[in-house]
Design an enzyme around this catalytic site. Structure first.
Site, short mmCIF file in Angstrom:
data_model
loop_
_atom_site.label_atom_id
_atom_site.label_comp_id
_atom_site.label_asym_id
_atom_site.label_seq_id
_atom_site.Cartn_x
_atom_site.Cartn_y
_atom_site.Cartn_z
N LYS A 191 -15.49 -21.97 11.02
CA LYS A 191 -14.67 -22.65 12.03
C LYS A 191 -13.59 -21.73 12.59
O LYS A 191 -13.29 -21.79 13.77
CB LYS A 191 -14.03 -23.91 11.44
CG LYS A 191 -15.01 -25.05 11.22
CD LYS A 191 -14.27 -26.31 10.80
CE LYS A 191 -15.21 -27.48 10.62
NZ LYS A 191 -14.51 -28.66 10.07
N LYS A 238 -29.05 -27.46 12.61
CA LYS A 238 -28.78 -28.89 12.44
C LYS A 238 -28.42 -29.55 13.77
O LYS A 238 -27.72 -28.94 14.57
CB LYS A 238 -27.55 -29.02 11.52
CG LYS A 238 -27.79 -29.81 10.29
CD LYS A 238 -26.62 -29.75 9.32
CE LYS A 238 -25.35 -30.38 9.81
NZ LYS A 238 -24.45 -30.81 8.72
N LYS A 295 -22.82 -32.39 16.82
CA LYS A 295 -22.04 -32.94 17.92
C LYS A 295 -21.30 -31.85 18.69
O LYS A 295 -20.81 -32.10 19.77
CB LYS A 295 -21.10 -34.03 17.44
CG LYS A 295 -20.20 -33.68 16.30
CD LYS A 295 -19.56 -34.97 15.77
CE LYS A 295 -18.78 -34.74 14.50
NZ LYS A 295 -18.42 -35.98 13.84
P1 AMP Z 1 -19.88 -34.11 10.77
O1 AMP Z 1 -20.39 -34.64 12.05
O2 AMP Z 1 -20.31 -32.70 10.55
O3 AMP Z 1 -18.42 -34.40 10.53
O4 AMP Z 1 -20.66 -34.93 9.64
C1 AMP Z 1 -20.48 -36.30 9.37
C2 AMP Z 1 -21.54 -36.69 8.38
O5 AMP Z 1 -22.86 -36.65 9.00
C3 AMP Z 1 -21.65 -35.76 7.16
O6 AMP Z 1 -21.96 -36.51 6.01
C4 AMP Z 1 -22.80 -34.84 7.50
O7 AMP Z 1 -23.45 -34.31 6.38
C5 AMP Z 1 -23.73 -35.75 8.30
N1 AMP Z 1 -24.51 -34.99 9.29
C6 AMP Z 1 -24.00 -34.28 10.32
N2 AMP Z 1 -25.00 -33.71 11.05
C7 AMP Z 1 -26.17 -34.06 10.45
C8 AMP Z 1 -27.54 -33.78 10.71
N3 AMP Z 1 -27.93 -33.05 11.76
N4 AMP Z 1 -28.47 -34.31 9.87
C9 AMP Z 1 -28.10 -35.07 8.82
N5 AMP Z 1 -26.82 -35.37 8.52
C10 AMP Z 1 -25.85 -34.88 9.31
#
Ligand code: AMP
Ligand code: TRP
Length: 332
Positions: free
Chosen positions: A117, A200, A203
């Protein structure tokens, strides 16, 4: 009667960006299941969200939106409090105490998420808060005597640090914290980008064709699915090395509850056009009713739910922080 106490689970989600189907399948869907059998708490971690550049109007909007998504997805806030992290003041306080008495610069310098980051920000411009992010996360967990933390694989290093900080504190000041276990739920573990199946679904992706947001319209979903990359093999078969196709079949499976075998069988003599049309139908049939439920919850209603969530979390957190203050020699 089963008198065994339910295990305590805590998992946080940041109110940033657009929640996508990867977040839903990888996190929210599992939380819905977990909150039935565990004593779960779900903080919306706004203090973490301000570690990167943010906009106050957007932050407020996203905090309410994510809370609505959790409720609309089936989390019953009576069973599992949903609350805003900054509403429970003890998170900051414990974060500071852990900073001073357990966390070392050398621990935090090892964190790969900080490295990733901060590189994006230009290393010297990253904030101290971003560097300290894992310590606040440890506070979120330790404050509630959490036994289990469901997280994505990218959070394992932070959980190991949480365990280390808890052990150090216990060693110095006597048994205070439970050492939390963590796990990743297998299903929907990693939903990949539709435009690039090596990464992955995210967002923060540059192209909107990477993800399907939970807020996308029917047309947007259709367009994104039809544009999703596949490969040169025209058959619809699930193979480990067919990253893009595997990912699409996986999404199909998780949202339709059909097995991979059934899906392969169904599309045996069919092409990707038909498969993708059906897949977008399945996603639309999931997303539109969810949106309807989300939109039926007013800001006032969700604020009330968050207020009640904080009312349930606060006494637990307060009891713990009081114990900690006493142990480290604060007067009150
Ligand atoms: P974040 O958006 O990175 O803050 O993640 C929020 C939650 O969503 C966390 O538990 C991540 O592990 C899960 N997550 C984020 N992106 C993915 C993805 N592409 N596939 C599965 N889980 C995800
Ligand atoms: N860092 C986590 C993420 O980005 C969010 C988080 C903050 C969290 N506090 C937590 C997750 C406590 C689990 C437990 O996904």
């Amino acid at each position: 009667m089963n008198t065994k106490k339910k295990k305590r689970i805590v998992s946080g989600i940041q109110p940033t960006g657009n929640l996508h189907i990867g977040n839903y399948l990888g996190a929210v869907k599992n939380w819905v299941e977990l909150h039935e059998t565990y004593d779960a708490f779900f903080p919306i971690v706004d203090l973490h969200a301000i570690t990167l550049d943010f906009n106050p109007v957007e932050l407020r909007k996203k905090t309410l939106e994510i809370a609505k998504v959790l409720v609309a997805s089936g989390i019953n806030p009576q069973k599992a409090p949903i609350f805003v992290q900054s509403d429970v003041k003890a998170h900051c306080e414990l974060g500071w105490i852990l900073n001073c008495v357990t966390a070392r610069m050398s621990d935090l310098k090892k964190m790969t998420q900080f490295k990733d980051k901060s590189q994006k920000e230009g290393s010297d411009n990253a904030t101290v808060g971003l560097f300290d992010y894992p310590v606040l996360m440890a506070a979120d967990i330790l404050l509630y005597d959490t036994e289990l933390v469901p997280v994505g694989e990218d959070q394992f290093q932070h959980l190991e640090l949480t365990r280390t900080l808890a052990r150090r504190f216990n060693k110095k000041f006597g048994d205070t914290f439970k050492i939390p276990e963590y796990f990743v739920t297998k299903e929907g573990k990693r939903i990949m980008g539709l435009d690039d199946p090596i990464k992955k679904m995210s967002k923060s992706a540059k192209s909107k064709y990477n993800y399907i947001s939970l807020m996308d319209s029917e047309d947007e979903i259709k367009k994104k699915v039809m544009k999703a990359v596949t490969d040169s093999d025209p058959t619809i078969t699930y193979k480990e090395d067919r990253l893009a196709v595997k990912n699409l079949i996986n999404i199909y499976k998780l949202l339709s509850n059909k097995s991979i075998k059934e899906i392969e069988e169904k599309y045996k003599n069919k092409g990707f056009k038909e498969f993708k049309q059906d897949l977008s139908g399945i996603i639309i049939d999931f997303v539109l009713p969810l949106q309807k439920r989300i939109n039926s919850i007013s800001d006032r209603e969700i604020e009330k739910i968050l207020e009640e969530g904080a009312k349930k979390a606060t006494p637990i957190a307060e009891r713990k922080i009081k114990e900690i203050r006493k142990k480290i020699g604060f007067l009150h």
